[in-house]
Design an enzyme around this catalytic site. Structure first.
Site: not given
Length: 900
Positions: A109, A274, A288
């Site tokens: 961002e 796992d 975004d």
């Protein structure tokens, strides 16, 4: 919101003329003052670029000047926005917990907002080197290298990942891996590999520990952890355990998990269960941010083309196009299942039937560290928040030939995404005007059976707070600003009627909740939602009578205010109604109030009270409660020795916070004192205000920040003291004494024999393209923000050297240093390296003595010597390249440097 149809309009409509028209007229006037520049042997591309810079400076105004002032503050090394490597911090302050859990982390961002900042700078000044440098830095430090993702070549698009469920609370983790749950095929993996000749992903990882505070040392270019002694940035991750995991409940882990830290299996068994664990690498993309980077690149391309210098950003535009190609992973369900899935056993997708075409919350990829037993995986995401959508980027990637990705199906995918994103906004719009949360294809994170009455959108189910719940993801007003700003850009740029309809309802709602006075201002900070939208029917959208929003709090978030102002401005620039005019006025007044009331040494900021800092020492005491969850029997350590075990708090595994200069305020709060107050300068928030200021004058272009004032008719004084440096056969550097003006000198024009050959923002310029052994008459004029031009300086006669004089010889190079800009305690400098009469394979330049720099671009500086980046070492005959940097102290004298 009565509407009877929702169809895509015909492209384009007449747009209102804006400031660019006046700028181009001014450019034409300058060009008409004398013979063509090519008469002097100046290449037309150089002439266009310099004239473009002149036109950009002429498009000046009050808010533009504020932009430049804030820009300088952000780039001033003393203000601490950038690391020694030139990486933007999330905040200049270190003690900060929000999405990043430390102020000196960075995010994708932050990089995307940096690109926007430099896009605005290029539009204002005509200088695109800082924009290109920002992308180069992004590529170097935020996109994992081949060494960081060493086994990607083993990825099989037919079996993209093994299924692991998500759960609603961290205490339900680890989620067990299950190969029995069907997973769809990846329809773009093979295409991307074929298009780019590599299996590497060209996308940003979302989070990095810039100063290696945690000490993992997961460095760009490394497949192993370098530990606390590493002095550069480090890839890390935090959120991994469902929508209820707030930042206060995260356990940081390295993106390269070689089991050096954590427990027996590193950090892996905190998140997935796992039978055995392999050392591995894994990265998460925030779509975004990548979309915002593409969006900024589109505008940079547009502005540079309008200035007559499209090639200035062409190489970076190619990289943005490539990023947009890979960003398509965000358009697909997490496990490539079809929309409408309501059980883990639902059908796996094939081809495009697993695409929801929305920008989802993430895409991720990972694999084995062991290259002798390689494997790799990729996933999309099932959850889509409206605040992440970017129809502007989708439009650019699907229609702009310079930005359309190279993959054969990419532009079509983005065209479908554009339509789907705009439909999502319309589907989520409340009668009041606000936009609700989003939708998911994986109810409860594991494709659970949905409530029968939940509203649907192309098979996806409505969620009021998609993705995270602590705090609710759509209670923050910032999502409204971020999402709708991109809708408004699309409307202003293309006239899209669907975008206009959404804005026509949203803008009045926002304006009604913004207050600006001479002494204060406030915008919405928190929203509360009730009900849900109607089921989506594109042919007959409902009125969403059952959906409602209420503003429950107000505040002074300067970043959100910047986003809201930009949205209002783009809307205002797209139409002529009274509401459009009101939107412009509110944006103008809001930006003016923030500037006059909240400017400080470092930028613009307001004081925040952080009641949530009570959570620093929260310990999980009950299942489903707040606090850091560590499974019973699990134990591990952080690189600094902090123990990770059941019962620890956020602070217990981040003990370094207690050494922060501001820690005493938080400790007092934890001891029962008042809530701590901080004044934060978030990087994204500073750039949001800066770009809004630049956009205001660009969009409305009256030269006075929206309020016409007295006409400036006073020209600057004529430059004096014109002198020349050592001439070569084809060039000569000139300097002069600065002019004065009643308002501000914005630049200078250099004329040779009466013809303008270039512009300068400072008092130096190197004239190029001259003929050997020839005399020329040089003069300089000054101009101000209103376009007034001074009398010419006294003429100076210069004579170039004969061939073979100081012109560089074959296989050699020359270098000149110039101070571009300066301020108290610092300056911006540049070194121009030029090859001689034959190509050179590389170069090195001796730097001015005692040079102290930060944020070097276009090269590196070590032991008093500049050397090239990988891309600009080899120069063709007569070609040039530029190294720029921010220096501290007093600038060195302009002049010639030693080049080898």
């Amino acid at each position: 919101m009565p509407r009877t149809s929702w169809s895509r309009p015909e492209p384009g409509r007449p747009r209102r003329a804006v400031a660019a028209g006046a700028t181009l007229a001014a450019l034409a006037a300058i060009a008409a003052t004398g013979p063509a520049a090519s008469a002097l042997g100046v290449p037309s591309s150089v002439s266009a670029a310099t004239d473009a810079a002149a036109s950009a400076v002429l498009a000046d105004g009050e808010y533009t000047q504020r932009f430049l002032e804030l820009y300088d503050k952000i780039h001033d090394p003393a203000n601490g926005y950038f690391s020694p490597q030139g990486i933007p911090y999330h905040s200049r302050e270190t003690l900060m917990v929000e999405a990043p859990d430390h102020g000196h982390e960075t995010t994708s961002e932050a990089y995307s907002f940096w690109l926007w900042l430099e896009t605005s700078y290029g539009q204002v000044t005509g200088d695109w080197e800082p924009f290109n440098h920002a992308w180069d830095t992004l590529e170097r430090y935020m996109i994992p290298t081949r060494e960081n993702q060493p086994t990607n070549a083993a990825y099989d698009p037919g079996a993209p990942a093994t299924y692991a469920p998500e759960y609603n609370h961290p205490s339900q983790y680890p989620g067990e891996l299950s190969s029995s749950v069907p997973v769809g095929s990846d329809p773009i993996g093979a295409e991307l590999r074929s298009t780019y000749g590599t299996s590497d992903i060209y996308g940003m990882h979302w989070l990095a520990d810039v100063d290696n505070v945690y000490g993992f040392g997961a460095a760009p270019g490394s497949s192993t952890l370098l530990g606390p002694d590493h002095e550069g940035t480090s890839y890390i991750n935090t959120f991994q355990r469902g929508p209820q995991e707030s930042v206060w409940e995260t356990i940081p882990q390295p993106s390269i998990d070689d089991f050096t830290y954590g427990g027996e299996n590193g950090f892996l068994d905190l998140f997935t269960g796992d039978s055995s664990y392999a050392k591995q690498w894994k990265y998460t993309n925030a779509p975004d941010a990548d979309a915002r980077a593409v969006e900024a690149a589109y505008w940079a391309s547009k502005f540079a083309a309008e200035q007559g210098q499209p090639q200035a950003v062409a190489a970076t535009l190619d990289k943005a196009s490539k990023m947009g190609d890979y960003l398509r992973y965000a358009l697909f369900d997490k496990y490539f299942k079809t929309p409408g899935c309501e059980s883990e056993s639902c059908a796996a997708g094939s081809g495009r039937d697993s695409a929801h075409y929305l920008l989802s919350w993430y895409y991720a990829w990972g694999g084995a560290l062991d290259t002798s037993s390689p494997w790799a995986w990729r996933i999309g995401s099932s959850h889509a928040h409206f605040g992440y959508q970017n129809p502007m980027a989708a439009w650019a990637l699907s229609t702009d030939p310079d930005l359309a990705p190279a993959s054969p199906t990419a532009s079509d995918d983005w065209a479908k995404s554009l339509d789907r994103q705009l439909e999502l906004f319309r589907w989520l719009q409340s009668p009041e005007g606000g936009i609700a949360g989003g939708a998911t294809n994986s109810w409860d994170g594991h494709y659970a059976d949905r409530p029968d009455d939940v509203a649907t959108f192309y098979g996806m189910a409505y969620q009021e707070a998609p993705v995270y719940h602590d705090p609710p993801s759509n209670s923050w007003m910032g999502m409204q600003g971020w999402g709708m700003e991109r809708v408004a850009q699309l409307y202003e740029e293309t006239g899209d009627e669907r975008a206009e309809e959404i804005l026509d309802d949203w803008v009045p709602w926002v304006i009604d909740h913004i207050t600006v006075t001479d002494s204060t201002w406030e915008i919405p900070s928190n929203l509360a939602w009730s009900g849900q939208p109607d089921d989506w029917d594109a042919a007959n959208p409902g009125d969403n009578a059952g959906l409602s929003v209420e503003v429950t709090g107000y505040g002074q978030d300067v970043g959100v205010a910047g986003a809201l102002a930009r949205t209002l401005m783009y809307y205002a620039a797209g139409g002529e109604s009274a509401t459009h005019a009101q939107a412009q006025q509110v944006a103008h007044d809001l930006l003016g109030a923030i500037w006059t009331q909240d400017s400080d040494t470092y930028g613009v900021a307001t004081t925040e009270t952080r009641a949530d800092y009570d959570r620093f020492d929260d310990v999980l005491t009950t299942a489903g409660g707040d606090g850091v969850y560590v499974p019973d029997g699990w134990s591990g350590t952080m690189p600094n020795g902090d123990v990770i075990e059941p019962g620890v708090s956020f602070l217990d595994i981040r003990s370094f916070y207690q050494n922060d200069p501001d820690w005493a305020k938080v400790q007092a709060q934890l001891d029962g004192g008042p809530d701590a107050e901080f004044t934060y300068h978030r990087f994204w928030a500073q750039t949001a205000i800066a770009t809004a200021l630049a956009d205001y004058d660009r969009l409305f272009g009256d030269g006075g920040g929206g309020e016409p004032g007295p006409v400036d008719t006073v020209a600057p004084s004529a430059p004096t003291g014109l002198s020349a440096g050592t001439a070569t056969a084809t060039s000569v550097p000139v300097t002069w004494t600065a002019s004065t003006d009643d308002v501000r000198v914005t630049g200078y024009t250099v004329l040779v024999d009466g013809t303008a050959v270039g512009t300068a923002s400072g008092t130096t310029y190197t004239i190029t393209g001259l003929s050997p052994d020839t005399s020329y008459g040089v003069t300089v004029t000054a101009r101000d923000a209103a376009g007034n031009v001074s009398e010419a300086s006294a003429p100076l006669t210069v004579t170039t050297a004969a061939d073979g004089g100081t012109e560089p010889q074959p296989g050699t190079c020359t270098a000149t240093y110039t101070t571009v800009n300066s301020w108290s305690g610092g300056y911006q400098g540049e070194v121009v390296v030029k090859a001689g009469t034959s190509a050179i394979p590389t170069w090195k330049v001796t730097a001015p003595a005692g040079l102290t720099t930060s944020n070097v671009w276009g090269g590196t500086l070590a032991s008093g010597t500049f050397t090239p980046e990988a891309w600009n070492g080899s120069l063709a005959a007569g070609a040039t390249t530029t190294v720029g940097f921010i220096g501290t102290g007093t600038p060195p004298a302009n002049g010639t440097l030693t080049c080898e």
